[in-house]
Design a protein around this motif. Structure first.
Motif, short mmCIF file in Angstrom:
data_model
loop_
_atom_site.label_atom_id
_atom_site.label_comp_id
_atom_site.label_asym_id
_atom_site.label_seq_id
_atom_site.Cartn_x
_atom_site.Cartn_y
_atom_site.Cartn_z
N GLU A 125 0.82 -1.21 0.00
CA GLU A 125 0.00 0.00 0.00
C GLU A 125 0.86 1.25 0.00
O GLU A 125 0.55 2.23 -0.68
CB GLU A 125 -0.93 -0.01 1.22
CG GLU A 125 -2.11 0.94 1.12
CD GLU A 125 -1.84 2.30 1.74
OE1 GLU A 125 -2.63 3.22 1.51
OE2 GLU A 125 -0.84 2.42 2.47
N THR A 126 1.97 1.23 0.73
CA THR A 126 2.86 2.38 0.79
C THR A 126 3.33 2.78 -0.61
O THR A 126 3.29 3.96 -0.97
CB THR A 126 4.09 2.05 1.66
OG1 THR A 126 3.65 1.77 3.00
CG2 THR A 126 5.06 3.22 1.70
N LEU A 175 1.23 4.80 15.43
CA LEU A 175 0.29 4.55 14.33
C LEU A 175 1.11 4.12 13.12
O LEU A 175 1.87 4.91 12.56
CB LEU A 175 -0.49 5.82 14.00
CG LEU A 175 -1.07 6.60 15.20
CD1 LEU A 175 -1.76 7.86 14.74
CD2 LEU A 175 -2.03 5.72 15.99
N LEU A 176 0.97 2.85 12.73
CA LEU A 176 1.83 2.28 11.69
C LEU A 176 1.02 1.56 10.61
O LEU A 176 -0.09 1.10 10.87
CB LEU A 176 2.81 1.28 12.31
CG LEU A 176 3.78 1.82 13.38
CD1 LEU A 176 4.59 0.67 13.97
CD2 LEU A 176 4.69 2.88 12.79
N PRO A 177 1.59 1.46 9.40
CA PRO A 177 0.96 0.61 8.38
C PRO A 177 0.91 -0.83 8.86
O PRO A 177 1.83 -1.30 9.52
CB PRO A 177 1.89 0.76 7.16
CG PRO A 177 2.60 2.05 7.40
CD PRO A 177 2.78 2.15 8.88
N GLU A 178 -0.17 -1.52 8.51
CA GLU A 178 -0.30 -2.90 8.96
C GLU A 178 0.62 -3.82 8.18
O GLU A 178 1.08 -3.49 7.10
CB GLU A 178 -1.75 -3.36 8.80
CG GLU A 178 -2.23 -3.45 7.36
CD GLU A 178 -3.68 -3.86 7.26
OE1 GLU A 178 -4.29 -4.13 8.30
OE2 GLU A 178 -4.19 -3.91 6.13
N GLY A 179 0.89 -4.98 8.77
CA GLY A 179 1.68 -5.99 8.08
C GLY A 179 3.02 -6.23 8.73
O GLY A 179 3.40 -5.57 9.69
N TYR A 180 3.72 -7.20 8.17
CA TYR A 180 4.99 -7.64 8.72
C TYR A 180 6.09 -7.47 7.68
O TYR A 180 6.72 -8.44 7.25
CB TYR A 180 4.89 -9.10 9.17
CG TYR A 180 3.83 -9.32 10.22
CD1 TYR A 180 4.12 -9.16 11.56
CD2 TYR A 180 2.53 -9.66 9.85
CE1 TYR A 180 3.14 -9.35 12.53
CE2 TYR A 180 1.55 -9.85 10.82
CZ TYR A 180 1.86 -9.69 12.15
OH TYR A 180 0.90 -9.87 13.11
N CYS A 181 6.30 -6.24 7.26
CA CYS A 181 7.32 -6.02 6.23
C CYS A 181 7.84 -4.60 6.30
O CYS A 181 7.20 -3.70 6.84
CB CYS A 181 6.76 -6.30 4.84
SG CYS A 181 5.44 -5.20 4.33
N SER A 188 -4.24 2.02 5.48
CA SER A 188 -4.18 3.18 4.60
C SER A 188 -3.27 4.25 5.19
O SER A 188 -3.39 4.62 6.36
CB SER A 188 -5.59 3.76 4.42
OG SER A 188 -5.55 5.08 3.93
N LEU A 189 -2.36 4.78 4.36
CA LEU A 189 -1.49 5.86 4.82
C LEU A 189 -2.29 7.13 5.10
O LEU A 189 -1.96 7.89 6.01
CB LEU A 189 -0.41 6.16 3.77
CG LEU A 189 0.62 5.08 3.47
CD1 LEU A 189 1.76 5.68 2.65
CD2 LEU A 189 1.18 4.46 4.73
N GLU A 190 -3.32 7.37 4.31
CA GLU A 190 -4.14 8.56 4.53
C GLU A 190 -4.83 8.50 5.88
O GLU A 190 -4.96 9.52 6.56
CB GLU A 190 -5.17 8.71 3.40
CG GLU A 190 -4.58 9.17 2.09
CD GLU A 190 -3.84 10.50 2.20
OE1 GLU A 190 -4.36 11.41 2.87
OE2 GLU A 190 -2.74 10.62 1.62
N SER A 191 -5.28 7.33 6.28
CA SER A 191 -5.90 7.17 7.60
C SER A 191 -4.90 7.48 8.70
O SER A 191 -5.24 8.14 9.70
CB SER A 191 -6.44 5.75 7.78
OG SER A 191 -7.45 5.47 6.84
N PRO A 248 7.22 7.19 5.07
CA PRO A 248 8.18 7.71 4.09
C PRO A 248 8.08 9.23 4.00
O PRO A 248 6.97 9.78 3.95
CB PRO A 248 7.74 7.05 2.78
CG PRO A 248 7.00 5.83 3.20
CD PRO A 248 6.32 6.18 4.47
N LYS A 249 9.20 9.90 3.99
CA LYS A 249 9.19 11.37 3.97
C LYS A 249 8.46 11.91 2.76
O LYS A 249 7.73 12.90 2.83
CB LYS A 249 10.63 11.90 4.01
CG LYS A 249 10.70 13.40 4.25
CD LYS A 249 12.14 13.86 4.49
CE LYS A 249 12.18 15.35 4.83
NZ LYS A 249 13.58 15.80 5.11
N ILE A 250 8.64 11.24 1.62
CA ILE A 250 7.99 11.70 0.40
C ILE A 250 6.47 11.61 0.50
O ILE A 250 5.73 12.37 -0.15
CB ILE A 250 8.49 10.89 -0.81
CG1 ILE A 250 8.05 11.56 -2.11
CG2 ILE A 250 8.03 9.46 -0.76
CD1 ILE A 250 8.64 10.95 -3.35
N ALA A 251 5.96 10.70 1.35
CA ALA A 251 4.51 10.52 1.48
C ALA A 251 3.87 11.60 2.35
O ALA A 251 2.64 11.76 2.33
CB ALA A 251 4.21 9.15 2.08
#
Length: 295
Positions: free
Chosen positions: A98-99, A192-198, A223-226, A241-244
């Motif tokens: 998703e990122t 608050l982090l993106p879900e998953g193991y990666c 979702s990054l927006e969330s 990510p800084k760019i995000a």
């Protein structure tokens, strides 16, 4: 026509739902059922069994999957062998973290569509840990992920980029006034982090465990927006990510903390299965992506 039966079978085997298969393939549910019935009659076996409202592959169905994948792949290669070599046509299915799907992949796909407008592109957003299996099962043709899969002999990996991540908080968050953020500063904070193991979220979790730093809680989002909305509303600290988050940082909606600790970069990879046939659309995508990699 037999290949069509196998394509339907593989879709049902993946989704384990006749209705969802019909919607995915744009068929009626009765057509899907008939395709499976004809295939079962031809092979003389039962491929699926229904228990309650759920369906499952039988042992014979599981045995058929790799043969069906190979036959469908060979049929696609045969079709392209006699197609117009001057025009790239067909379809590709892309698996993406998703990122990457939010801030990196869209510009690449825009360039691809301009060059190859007759190629149909399907995007499947998922967890990086699922991509090796999806590639093995031919659910996707290529993956854009954050995990290093170089140790898997059956996969081929292209390193794309390594970029900076940044810890962010709302302007009125307690950490916003601190000049430096060390790992200990995350103790008893809500993360608050993106879900998953990666990728970088997992790197941060591993760092917290190694340093024996206990966060108050870790909330995971798809979702990054969330995540950005929740951080803006003061619900906690995030690493993205800084760019995000460049736009939000520039507008002062979020504050970047000065991180005093080990680098936690975002590292992107393009991943293929080594046995995957490089169809013209897929080969064109690899060529476009590799040309964009900075030297």
């Amino acid at each position: 026509m037999f290949i069509k039966n196998l394509e339907v079978f593989l879709t049902v085997a993946r989704l384990l739902n006749f209705g969802e298969t019909a919607r995915t393939l744009n068929y009626s549910q009765s057509t899907v059922s008939e395709q499976i019935r004809v295939l079962e009659e031809y092979l003389g076996v039962r491929l699926f069994e229904r228990i309650g409202r759920r369906i499952f592959l039988t042992d014979q169905g599981n045995m058929l999957v790799p043969f069906a994948e190979r036959m469908v792949r060979d049929a696609e290669e045969l079709k392209n062998l006699f197609s117009d070599t001057g025009t790239v046509t067909g379809s590709i299915t892309i698996g993406s973290a998703e990122t990457l799907c939010v801030f990196w992949l869209p510009p690449m796909l825009k360039k691809y569509r301009l060059l190859y407008p007759q190629v149909k592109i399907n995007i499947k957003v998922g967890n990086c840990i699922d991509f090796p299996q999806w590639l093995q099962q031919n659910i996707i043709d290529v993956a854009f992920g954050l995990n290093d899969e170089s140790a898997r002999q059956q996969l081929r990996q292209i390193d794309l980029f390594c970029d900076e991540t940044v810890f962010i908080v709302a302007p009125d968050h307690g950490l916003a006034a601190k000049p430096l953020l060390a790992i200990g500063g995350l103790a008893r904070q809500t993360l608050l982090l993106p879900e998953g193991y990666c990728g970088y979220p997992m790197d941060l979790k591993n760092l917290l465990e190694e340093e024996k730093v206990q966060a108050n809680t870790i909330m995971e989002f798809g979702s990054l927006e969330s995540i950005k909305q929740c951080v803006r509303n003061g619900l906690g600290v995030s690493l993205l990510p800084k760019i995000a988050v460049a736009g939000e940082l520039e507008r002062g909606e979020l504050i970047a903390l000065s991180w005093h600790g080990p680098a936690i970069p975002i590292e992107a990879r393009m991943i293929f299965h080594r046995d995957k046939w490089m169809s013209p659309p897929l080969a064109a995508l690899e060529k476009l992506i590799t040309a964009s990699i900075p030297e």
